[in-house]
Design an enzyme around this catalytic site. Structure first.
Site, PDB file in Angstrom:
ATOM      1  N   GLU B  67      69.613  70.805  -2.272  1.00  0.00           N
ATOM      2  CA  GLU B  67      70.034  70.351  -3.403  1.00  0.00           C
ATOM      3  C   GLU B  67      69.705  72.820  -4.190  1.00  0.00           C
ATOM      4  O   GLU B  67      70.627  73.174  -4.870  1.00  0.00           O
ATOM      5  CB  GLU B  67      68.848  69.468  -4.229  1.00  0.00           C
ATOM      6  CG  GLU B  67      69.124  68.425  -4.162  1.00  0.00           C
ATOM      7  CD  GLU B  67      68.327  67.813  -2.914  1.00  0.00           C
ATOM      8  OE1 GLU B  67      67.786  68.615  -2.464  1.00  0.00           O
ATOM      9  OE2 GLU B  67      68.847  66.548  -2.842  1.00  0.00           O
ATOM     10  N   HIS B 136      60.939  58.350  -6.693  1.00  0.00           N
ATOM     11  CA  HIS B 136      61.747  58.031  -7.125  1.00  0.00           C
ATOM     12  C   HIS B 136      61.857  56.816  -8.809  1.00  0.00           C
ATOM     13  O   HIS B 136      63.140  56.311  -8.992  1.00  0.00           O
ATOM     14  CB  HIS B 136      62.505  57.066  -6.059  1.00  0.00           C
ATOM     15  CG  HIS B 136      63.459  57.276  -5.269  1.00  0.00           C
ATOM     16  ND1 HIS B 136      62.036  57.854  -4.333  1.00  0.00           N
ATOM     17  CD2 HIS B 136      64.251  57.228  -4.743  1.00  0.00           C
ATOM     18  CE1 HIS B 136      62.871  58.629  -2.729  1.00  0.00           C
ATOM     19  NE2 HIS B 136      64.186  58.688  -3.495  1.00  0.00           N
TER      20      HIS B 136
HETATM   21  C1  LIG Z   1      65.211  65.582  -1.531  1.00  0.00           C
HETATM   22  C2  LIG Z   1      66.347  64.399  -1.232  1.00  0.00           C
HETATM   23  N1  LIG Z   1      67.914  64.326  -1.493  1.00  0.00           N
HETATM   24  C3  LIG Z   1      68.476  63.020  -2.319  1.00  0.00           C
HETATM   25  C4  LIG Z   1      67.889  62.314  -1.440  1.00  0.00           C
HETATM   26  C5  LIG Z   1      68.673  60.782  -1.919  1.00  0.00           C
HETATM   27  N2  LIG Z   1      68.752  59.829  -0.618  1.00  0.00           N
HETATM   28  C6  LIG Z   1      68.299  59.169   0.209  1.00  0.00           C
HETATM   29  S1  LIG Z   1      68.448  58.735   1.826  1.00  0.00           S
HETATM   30  C7  LIG Z   1      69.269  60.308   1.612  1.00  0.00           C
HETATM   31  C8  LIG Z   1      70.478  59.774   2.823  1.00  0.00           C
HETATM   32  C9  LIG Z   1      69.880  60.472   4.097  1.00  0.00           C
HETATM   33  O1  LIG Z   1      71.130  60.928   4.493  1.00  0.00           O
HETATM   34  P1  LIG Z   1      70.021  61.071   6.513  1.00  0.00           P
HETATM   35  O2  LIG Z   1      69.179  61.934   6.458  1.00  0.00           O
HETATM   36  O3  LIG Z   1      71.249  60.653   7.404  1.00  0.00           O
HETATM   37  O4  LIG Z   1      69.110  59.486   6.618  1.00  0.00           O
HETATM   38  P2  LIG Z   1      69.555  57.947   6.727  1.00  0.00           P
HETATM   39  O5  LIG Z   1      69.988  57.464   5.286  1.00  0.00           O
HETATM   40  O6  LIG Z   1      71.145  57.734   7.729  1.00  0.00           O
HETATM   41  O7  LIG Z   1      68.663  57.286   7.763  1.00  0.00           O
HETATM   42  C10 LIG Z   1      69.594  60.481  -0.144  1.00  0.00           C
HETATM   43  C11 LIG Z   1      70.786  61.287  -0.225  1.00  0.00           C
HETATM   44  C12 LIG Z   1      66.419  62.172  -1.467  1.00  0.00           C
HETATM   45  N3  LIG Z   1      66.006  60.591  -0.790  1.00  0.00           N
HETATM   46  N4  LIG Z   1      66.201  63.483  -1.342  1.00  0.00           N
END
Ligand SMILES: Cc1ncc(C[n+]2csc(CCOP(=O)(O)OP(=O)(O)O)c2C)c(N)n1
Ligand SMILES: Cc1ncc(C[n+]2csc(CCOP(=O)(O)OP(=O)(O)O)c2C)c(N)n1
Ligand SMILES: [Mg+2]
Ligand SMILES: [Mg+2]
Lengths: 327, 338, 327, 338
Positions: B67, B136
């Protein structure tokens, strides 16, 4: 990539202008601050981060840029601004807080923004990285030429913003070059105590981009490496990370007692002052003393004019503080 | 609720937002959209659906989960002449990137004395009510509105949503556009039907900085924004059954804040209740009450009241969260105590 | 480093418990959510991120940890919590929002904190990294044993917090291991479109620490690499970065239509489901079917008991929402 | 100003803070200090001087410029049983690390239902007045106080500074300790002499959550904190010359907020002026006014007023910044208009 004579002299001139400017600022800054040093006093109040000694990086990089290219700079921005062609009078006036300054006195020394030459800076460590990516992206989307250069300190390379920007640049293959000025200090903290690696260029591999370390605080060496990187970016081949060794001849900010410096460090650095070194080199390469003296004199008068302009300019009405929040 | 022509298309806020972006992207090649899952996915909350198919990946860009990186990139792009619309998926994530927002986006115009501008929109989802817990479900209206240099708006319905988005994109200043998840019209979030409104096809703007009297009344002024407006309207309906005539003000915009509309209303009703889903202290509710009382305390016939989220992290369990959230009954109870 | 038979069976059991738990949660989650899927309804409201398919990483790492070691986990924390030994009943009760839950229902599925086994997690991407460094630092300062493991997704490796924590760990030589679960998706965004490098292990060099990539979603391979890393940390030799390939068999969260997945991807992943694969391996290595059946039955009843406990527990008084902000 | 024994040592706030940390480090091996330039340099604002020499680099750690990294590390250390004191050098930098602060530090106790605690102190410098411009001069009191889960204090003098630091370190909850640069007693920042007070050598605590009536009066209540208290006291002195008797309240703590002391004072004086160097809107001043009016508006004999920093980024030029800052004359002018 070697500079032409013209480019060499341009670098020399900008180094001298930059140094003279800092010397003039230093002098003005100290007015009203003796006997008791109080930052709030004098014609230039607030924090002041001088760039003495760090000129080679700025000129070696900016020699390859034109007004249309973008530079995002740091809390220690004067040499970078000068090399990028920011109007010296309006910059001086800004530092004196005058109406004729780049922002009419609202921004100050850490917030020099000059849209005419696409220059901006910020007092927050690491903040230069993201906006440079964005400007580069803007050119990509618009299919317009232009390269963005983000300057940062070696301390800033441990800030999250650095990582995110490099990954963005690497993923999107943006025309951006990240230039770390490694003066080996982040205020009082040495690089070795803050950074897990000896040289930050090794981090480039983590972002799929080339990385280079340039030792010696040498404008020609920086010119060489930066030239390749900027040419690469112009050709659409993506970003580069450069770390260049440089020396901070001044304190972190004015008023810094520098007790953290190991004994003798300052003397050793002054012995390697890049400006006399470059003068010698130019003489050895066949420039005449007269030629260089002229450059120095021109620098002197440019700086003198800028300071005079700044001093003679008026302050904006105090209520201007309330304007320009929104455009 | 609003005085709009009735023979038009009913849109959800999500669709209204996407339509405004689409029209502005068509109108102005400088506009582009960036964020997490906003391209093929169409935005987690549906607000960028269709844009990727129409404009492709150059102008509708999925970003890494960075971000700070992409919001500060938007600042750089905006200063280079583009008009980015970026999404911070949940406002609750502002802590990982707030420097890009408030030290760059919000201040660069000032630092340049107005010589540079940062025409960008930061859209972000707010609000709870569906048990998404403490990271959230926040609103954080007060957090954004407190810091100078950015306009802050939050629509309560699709008509405003479209007009505000259009106005925000056209604005030469940074605008934070906060949309409430439960007003989006996405069934999976539970949705407030009152937010889905007739919305003209052609582009139009809703003025940023102007509050709306969405229900006229004489006995008490209920002030809110986004979900707060719907709670206020429902309370007003119930109060009307008892013969109490509530005036309801939708602030629409927190920065600039239309203090006059609020002051004028309370001058008439003499009673003020502020409804805010953001935390109770040091936020919107305090500011509205202070605005009215510092102007002329004698206009108040009773102590003003607020119905807000208490100063606790948003709890996960449904019954606990509902216990904390503002609702019409709490508004009515506040009125009864006056 | 190869697991003993006991360790292998422990890993298998925890993988099965984890999978069964997710299946039970999935079933309960869907209650009250048909015909219209509304997250707010049913006994388990809110977002739900299941870990189906990602069990190998959790067990391969946690097989080397004891209750005294620290794990900081992600928004997708169930498998990690189970492998770390979080009380299954209190965890289930938390997810059901009950008074007997880990936090009495205040935290929920993304905020499981169990001080008894030094487990915590967070819904903010990248947030696991810094606290793990801090816990490791705490042990260093106190000269107490213990290793901290931070789990994160491959998407999280592009967050600034990752960079800062790795640099801190590398600079201070902390006993911490960073474990990236590379399921190749960050919600709908593929790794290749978000990450400038193919594998995140190459980033380790930027922090002066070893990096390893573990392909194949194979618990034994993960056990091996994690074992070396954790042993290294215990010996005071500093941090390690591990990226392990894994598969997300479920949607990003429940309700995810997964239209972004290339055709056939899911089928291919299910064909590689690590649980039947491990059962086969264990049989090939000489375990008996009865032995494994017993493990599976034990897992079933553990999960069933936990879900029953959760369902039968009471909700805390709603006014408990106002307590425990401060201790 | 305060009712303290007078035959003791006069300390600056900087020295008082350092002394409290030193004593607590001696008392409790779990306490350690982390931040940028806090070791050999002694803290940019002098507040950790002497600690490094006394306790060495294991417990007094210079960090990389990685605020998210080391503040979230402090959270992890605190949850593992340590009691870290971390410094965010200028509060203006909170945007690079606020997630660590408000999504971790502030919420983990709640997320654990009180089973875990996060006993840490986040100390950070605030305030302007010496032309350090828009990214180094803010107060942001409202920003921190708005979000639940962290205590927020700000001393106006050395006596409170020491007692609050001691209390903050001993507190099992996260405490944000905001110290105003111009009260530090560092000559190079220009310093308010009234902040340097007699301060006992032995350790003591000042209660977090309790406001102080630092000057009794009957005609108007002046409420502020940190530098605001000094401005209020100076205004009160001048008003006294005209026979106006101002009561001055030092809030000391924003979270918890001692609403009662403020309400009781206004019940007596009938007049309220809030002085706040933080931005005007959606912050401390609104909250104080709302607190008083929602309690009993009839107690107010005049509309309440506020003397605050206008909603603009902090300008660099001295005359512009001074134009924006609260000062005694503005307080007096506000009183005259009542
Ligand atoms: C700082 C932040 N940005 C965006 C999100 C929204 N978000 C939740 S899970 C996710 C994807 C995460 O991907 P990854 O780290 O690969 O973990 P996975 O879900 O694949 O286990 C996002 C963008 C968040 N929770 N926190
Ligand atoms: C995010 C952030 N953290 C801390 C600071 C305070 N600060 C200003 S300059 C500086 C040192 C920067 O070191 P480096 O990046 O090496 O640049 P240099 O000063 O050596 O040119 C620090 C810590 C800041 N301005 N921003
Ligand atoms: Mg440096
Ligand atoms: Mg992933």
């Amino acid at each position: 990539m070697q500079p032409t004579k013209e480019q060499s002299l341009w670098m020399y001139e900008n180094m001298v202008v930059s140094r003279r400017f800092e010397e003039a600022i230093e002098k003005a800054y100290l007015e009203g601050k003796t006997p008791a040093f109080n930052m709030a006093n004098g014609p230039i109040p607030g924090e002041m981060h001088l760039s003495n000694g760090q000129e080679p990086v700025a000129v070696g990089v900016c020699a390859h840029l034109n007004a249309d290219d973008i530079v995002t700079a740091t809390h220690r921005p004067h040499h970078q601004a000068i090399a990028k062609g920011v109007d010296l009078k309006r910059m001086a006036a800004e530092i004196f807080g005058k109406s004729t300054g780049l922002s009419g006195g609202r921004g100050g020394h850490m917030h020099l923004i000059d849209p005419a030459v696409n220059f901006s800076c910020s007092g927050i460590i690491g903040e230069s990285c993201g906006p440079a990516c964005g400007a580069a992206l803007s050119r990509t989307i618009q299919s317009k030429p232009g390269v963005a250069v983000a300057f940062l300190g070696e301390g800033a390379a441990n800030q999250g913003a650095f990582h995110e920007a490099l990954n963005l640049a690497g993923t999107w293959k943006l025309p951006v070059v990240f230039v770390i000025e490694d003066n080996s200090w982040g205020i009082s903290v040495p690089k070795a105590e803050a950074t897990a690696v000896i040289r930050n260029d090794v981090r480039a591999a983590g972002y799929g981009m080339p990385g280079h370390y340039v030792p010696g605080n040498d404008p020609h060496a920086i010119f060489d490496v930066a030239g390749e990187a900027i040419a690469r970016a112009r050709k659409g081949e993506g970003p580069t990370l450069i770390e260049a060794e440089t020396y901070r001849l001044a304190g972190h900010f004015m008023g810094d007692a520098e007790q953290y410096r190991p004994k003798g460090e300052k003397d050793a650095l002054f012995a390697k002052d890049p400006i006399p070194k470059m003068r010698e080199r130019l003489l050895a390469e066949g420039c005449t003393a007269t030629e260089l003296d002229e450059i120095e004199q021109r620098a002197d008068s440019l700086v003198a004019d800028a300071i005079t302009f700044a001093r003679e300019s008026d302050y904006a009405p105090e209520s201007d503080a309330l304007t320009a929040v929104f455009v | 609720m609003l005085d709009q022509p009735t023979n038009e298309r009913r849109l959800t806020i999500a669709r209204a937002m996407a339509e405004a972006m689409q029209q502005e992207m068509q109108r102005d090649p400088r506009v582009f959209v960036m964020g997490e899952d906003i391209a093929g996915f169409g935005g987690i909350f549906g607000n960028t659906r269709g844009l990727f198919e129409k404009f492709g990946k150059e102008r509708v860009r999925d970003t890494p989960i960075s971000e700070t990186g992409f919001i500060s990139a938007a600042v750089g792009a905006a200063m280079d002449g583009m008009r980015p619309v970026v999404e911070l998926m949940f406002v609750d994530f502002f802590g990982v990137c707030f420097d890009a927002i408030y030290n760059q986006m919000a201040k660069n115009a000032y630092f340049s004395g107005g010589n540079a501008s940062v025409p960008m929109v930061l859209m972000t989802s707010t609000g709870g009510g569906y048990s998404d817990a403490g990271q959230h479900s926040q609103c954080l209206y007060g957090t954004f509105a407190h810091l100078p240099g950015m306009k802050v708006v939050s629509p309560s319905n699709a008509y405003d949503a479209k007009g505000l988005m259009t106005a925000a994109i056209r604005d030469d200043n940074p605008v934070v556009y906060m949309y409430h998840k439960q007003l989006q019209g996405m069934g999976w979030l539970g949705t407030e039907p009152g937010a889905t409104l007739n919305t003209p096809q052609e582009g139009y703007t809703v003025e940023i900085g102007k509050a709306k009297v969405v229900r006229a009344g004489s006995d008490v002024t209920l002030v809110g924004l986004a979900m707060g407006v719907h709670n206020a309207l429902k309370a007003a309906d119930k109060l009307a059954e008892e013969g109490v005539n509530a005036e309801v003000i939708d602030l629409v915009s927190l920065v600039p804040l239309d203090r006059e509309t609020v002051i004028n209303s309370v001058a008439k009703t003499g009673r003020l209740i502020v409804i805010d889903e953001d935390y109770h202290s040091y936020g919107v509710s305090g500011e509205i009450i202070a605005t009215v009382t510092e102007h002329d305390v004698s206009k108040l016939k009773a102590s003003p009241a607020r119905v807000t989220f208490p100063d606790v992290p948003i709890p996960y369990a449904k019954h606990m969260e509902q216990f904390c959230l503002p609702n019409p009954d709490k508004i009515i109870a506040a009125y009864r105590k006056m």
